[in-house]
Design a protein around this motif. Structure first.
Motif, PDB file in Angstrom:
ATOM      1  N   LYS A 127       0.829  -1.210   0.000  1.00 54.62           N
ATOM      2  CA  LYS A 127       0.000   0.000   0.000  1.00 54.62           C
ATOM      3  C   LYS A 127       0.864   1.261   0.000  1.00 54.62           C
ATOM      4  O   LYS A 127       0.558   2.235  -0.706  1.00 54.62           O
ATOM      5  CB  LYS A 127      -0.936  -0.005   1.211  1.00 54.62           C
ATOM      6  CG  LYS A 127      -2.083  -1.001   1.085  1.00 54.62           C
ATOM      7  CD  LYS A 127      -3.067  -0.873   2.244  1.00 54.62           C
ATOM      8  CE  LYS A 127      -4.272  -1.791   2.033  1.00 54.62           C
ATOM      9  NZ  LYS A 127      -5.298  -1.629   3.085  1.00 54.62           N
ATOM     10  N   LEU A 128       1.925   1.266   0.775  1.00 56.36           N
ATOM     11  CA  LEU A 128       2.813   2.419   0.806  1.00 56.36           C
ATOM     12  C   LEU A 128       3.496   2.614  -0.546  1.00 56.36           C
ATOM     13  O   LEU A 128       3.621   3.737  -1.043  1.00 56.36           O
ATOM     14  CB  LEU A 128       3.874   2.232   1.900  1.00 56.36           C
ATOM     15  CG  LEU A 128       3.369   2.303   3.342  1.00 56.36           C
ATOM     16  CD1 LEU A 128       4.439   1.819   4.303  1.00 56.36           C
ATOM     17  CD2 LEU A 128       2.935   3.723   3.701  1.00 56.36           C
ATOM     18  N   TYR A 129       3.937   1.513  -1.142  1.00 56.00           N
ATOM     19  CA  TYR A 129       4.607   1.579  -2.446  1.00 56.00           C
ATOM     20  C   TYR A 129       3.649   2.104  -3.518  1.00 56.00           C
ATOM     21  O   TYR A 129       4.021   2.941  -4.349  1.00 56.00           O
ATOM     22  CB  TYR A 129       5.136   0.200  -2.829  1.00 56.00           C
ATOM     23  CG  TYR A 129       5.888   0.161  -4.146  1.00 56.00           C
ATOM     24  CD1 TYR A 129       7.208   0.577  -4.221  1.00 56.00           C
ATOM     25  CD2 TYR A 129       5.259  -0.277  -5.313  1.00 56.00           C
ATOM     26  CE1 TYR A 129       7.892   0.552  -5.425  1.00 56.00           C
ATOM     27  CE2 TYR A 129       5.934  -0.303  -6.515  1.00 56.00           C
ATOM     28  CZ  TYR A 129       7.254   0.110  -6.572  1.00 56.00           C
ATOM     29  OH  TYR A 129       7.928   0.091  -7.771  1.00 56.00           O
ATOM     30  N   ASP A 130       2.404   1.642  -3.486  1.00 54.93           N
ATOM     31  CA  ASP A 130       1.416   2.092  -4.466  1.00 54.93           C
ATOM     32  C   ASP A 130       1.140   3.588  -4.346  1.00 54.93           C
ATOM     33  O   ASP A 130       0.761   4.237  -5.330  1.00 54.93           O
ATOM     34  CB  ASP A 130       0.105   1.316  -4.299  1.00 54.93           C
ATOM     35  CG  ASP A 130       0.208  -0.119  -4.786  1.00 54.93           C
ATOM     36  OD1 ASP A 130       1.184  -0.430  -5.511  1.00 54.93           O
ATOM     37  OD2 ASP A 130      -0.665  -0.933  -4.435  1.00 54.93           O
ATOM     38  N   LEU A 131       1.339   4.138  -3.155  1.00 53.93           N
ATOM     39  CA  LEU A 131       1.136   5.573  -2.939  1.00 53.93           C
ATOM     40  C   LEU A 131       2.378   6.395  -3.288  1.00 53.93           C
ATOM     41  O   LEU A 131       2.365   7.617  -3.163  1.00 53.93           O
ATOM     42  CB  LEU A 131       0.739   5.831  -1.478  1.00 53.93           C
ATOM     43  CG  LEU A 131      -0.654   5.334  -1.079  1.00 53.93           C
ATOM     44  CD1 LEU A 131      -0.837   5.430   0.431  1.00 53.93           C
ATOM     45  CD2 LEU A 131      -1.739   6.113  -1.805  1.00 53.93           C
TER      46      LEU A 131
END
Length: 503
Positions: free
Chosen positions: A272-276
């Motif tokens: 999720k952090l990477y996608d953001l």
């Protein structure tokens, strides 16, 4: 002894998402990894724990290991019958000396494979919003090395480059020679107003771009204190950077987040952090292991009908409980009279996957809140079973032990603290903690750092209490969920972005 083999793997520019699928597969199976300074931290963490890692750390002005010795290392490890990966930033055959490293292997008949990588010559400009080709701006692309082999006096043929006309020039390893490159192109007849860019630490959270002209770029780069690693782009396509910029516009673009979740729980948060848009560094220093020959649990399982409530504070406890029922050949229908309590959505989901409905989950996802709810609902004669980690403070068990409840707390798993290599953590980085055990694991791994500089985002008060013991700068998630944790990371990142822009 079986013959070994060498894989030359291109690691790409740094972003682990740009490593090829084949590169990842080969890397995870390697017994020996010989890697360069420019390989991203996220990619290095894909190396299997048992693999031998050899840092040959070449970077501008400092060659930790000379090229000839690197060639010998590859040969020596392969001749011992090992699977050897030579992990190189970018692509091994684009100014990566891949050809030189194959020569000695060929002489000794050592088998090898080449796994191409995404070159920084294309990917780093792309992350800066610069398409190295565009029909309205250029008819060709030329990639030039700004670094010469030691002892070689050959200079760049600036006249030929300037005569190319509408083209894009990409100079790799040329940051130290920026002034010479710009001056050489101007003296060779290139229009001094030609757009140019220098791109530092491309595809990482610390990416910085300076867009100017070949006449002004050296001065602007000096003002911004641009350093290595970096590449230089010359051509009209550089003028598109502001229009096409995208990397920094992501919600967490420019943020570097250290994720300390246990190994088996790291994927969701990290993804999720990477996608953001965050650069994610994994630091998984803990794992869980069911307690072997757990007689206390076995005894409870065989009297499970006596319990009115069964409470879980983690997904791990859920899996161990139901697996143990099966191993003890206890029919799941024995639970027909039991009510189930879950500390939060993830734990509830783990229970419901087993076909059991959860009777109670608190609105605030903390062990203490679960305990308060059960204390209010349970009758005086109800027996309550709480499944907890071994030798670890449990908010849930602690609260119920002081309430008017017939509780039995049974440890079902151990938290294992594993050895980790230290990672480079900068003051601007954000570190996430999802339990007190992840804080302890972090401290054991990063034992030499000043913890007062750590910007910690904690999932709950118990985790925050542990982080406070080391003087960390603490922010607590509003709810004990991954999404709430991420919201706090975004808030901190936005504040950090404001200060960076102000400077």
């Amino acid at each position: 002894m079986m013959a070994g083999k060498v894989w030359l793997v291109g690691a790409g520019p740094s972003d682990p998402g740009l490593l090829t699928i084949k590169g990842k597969d080969v890397l995870e199976q390697a017994e020996v990894v010989v890697y360069d300074q420019l390989v991203g931290q996220g990619i290095l963490q894909m190396i299997h724990k048992s693999a031998k890692k050899i840092n040959v750390g070449k970077y501008s002005g400092n060659h930790t290991v000379v090229q000839e010795r690197i060639n010998e290392i590859l040969l020596e490890e392969a001749l011992e019958g090992k699977k050897v990966v030579r992990l190189k930033g970018g692509d091994p055959f684009l100014f990566g000396r891949g050809g030189e490293e194959l020569e000695l292997l060929c002489e000794h008949g050592v088998p090898y494979e080449i796994v191409p990588g995404i070159t920084s010559a294309i990917s780093v400009p792309a992350y800066a919003g610069i398409p190295v080709t565009h029909r309205d701006f250029t008819s060709s692309l030329h990639i030039i090395t700004g670094h010469r082999k030691k002892g070689c006096q050959e200079s760049i043929d600036y006249k030929s480059l300037a005569a190319l006309g509408e083209t894009t020039l990409v100079f790799l390893m040329g940051v130290a020679a920026l002034s010479d490159i710009c001056r050489g192109l101007i003296e060779a007849g290139m229009d001094q107003t030609t757009p140019a860019a220098i791109l530092e630490r491309g595809t990482t959270a610390r990416q910085r771009n300076v867009i100017a002209t070949i006449a002004t770029l050296p001065e602007e780069a000096t003002k911004q204190n641009i350093g290595t690693p970096g590449i230089i782009v010359v051509g009209k396509v550089c003028s598109l950077s502001q229009t096409f910029a995208w990397a920094e516009k992501r919600l967490l673009g420019g943020a570097r987040v250290v994720v300390t979740r246990p190994k088996d729980k790291a994927s969701t948060l990290a993804a999720k952090l990477y996608d953001l848009g965050a650069e994610v560094v994994m630091l998984s220093g803990t794992s869980t292991k069911p307690i072997a020959d757990n007689n206390q649990l076995i005894e409870v399982l065989h009297t499970i009908k006596d319990y009115k409530w069964i409470l879980f504070g983690s997904e791990v406890a859920v899996d161990i409980f139901f697996d143990s029922l099966w191993q003890q050949q206890i029919d799941i229908r024995s639970l027909w009279n039991c009510h189930f309590g879950a500390v939060g959505p993830a734990t509830r989901k783990a229970i419901e996957k087993r076909g059991i409905r959860v009777t109670y989950m608190p609105e605030k996802y903390y062990g203490t809140e679960l305990g308060k709810g059960i204390a209010a609902m349970a009758l005086p004669e109800d027996h309550v079973l709480v499944l907890i980690p071994n030798e670890t403070d449990s908010e849930l068990a602690n609260y119920l032990s002081t309430a008017n409840v017939q509780m039995k707390a049974v440890p079902v798993y151990d938290i294992i603290y594993e050895e980790n290599e230290q990672v480079c953590i900068e003051e601007a980085d954000i570190v996430t903690f999802t339990s007190a055990s992840t804080v302890r694991s972090f401290v054991k791994t990063m034992k030499d750092m000043d913890f007062h500089k750590v910007q910690a985002v904690c999932i709950g008060e118990l985790t925050a209490k542990e982080a406070a013991l080391y003087g960390m700068k603490i922010t607590v998630a509003k709810e004990a969920t991954i999404d709430s944790l991420i919201e706090r990371v975004i808030e901190i990142s936005m504040r950090g972005s404001y200060h960076r822009f102000e400077q």
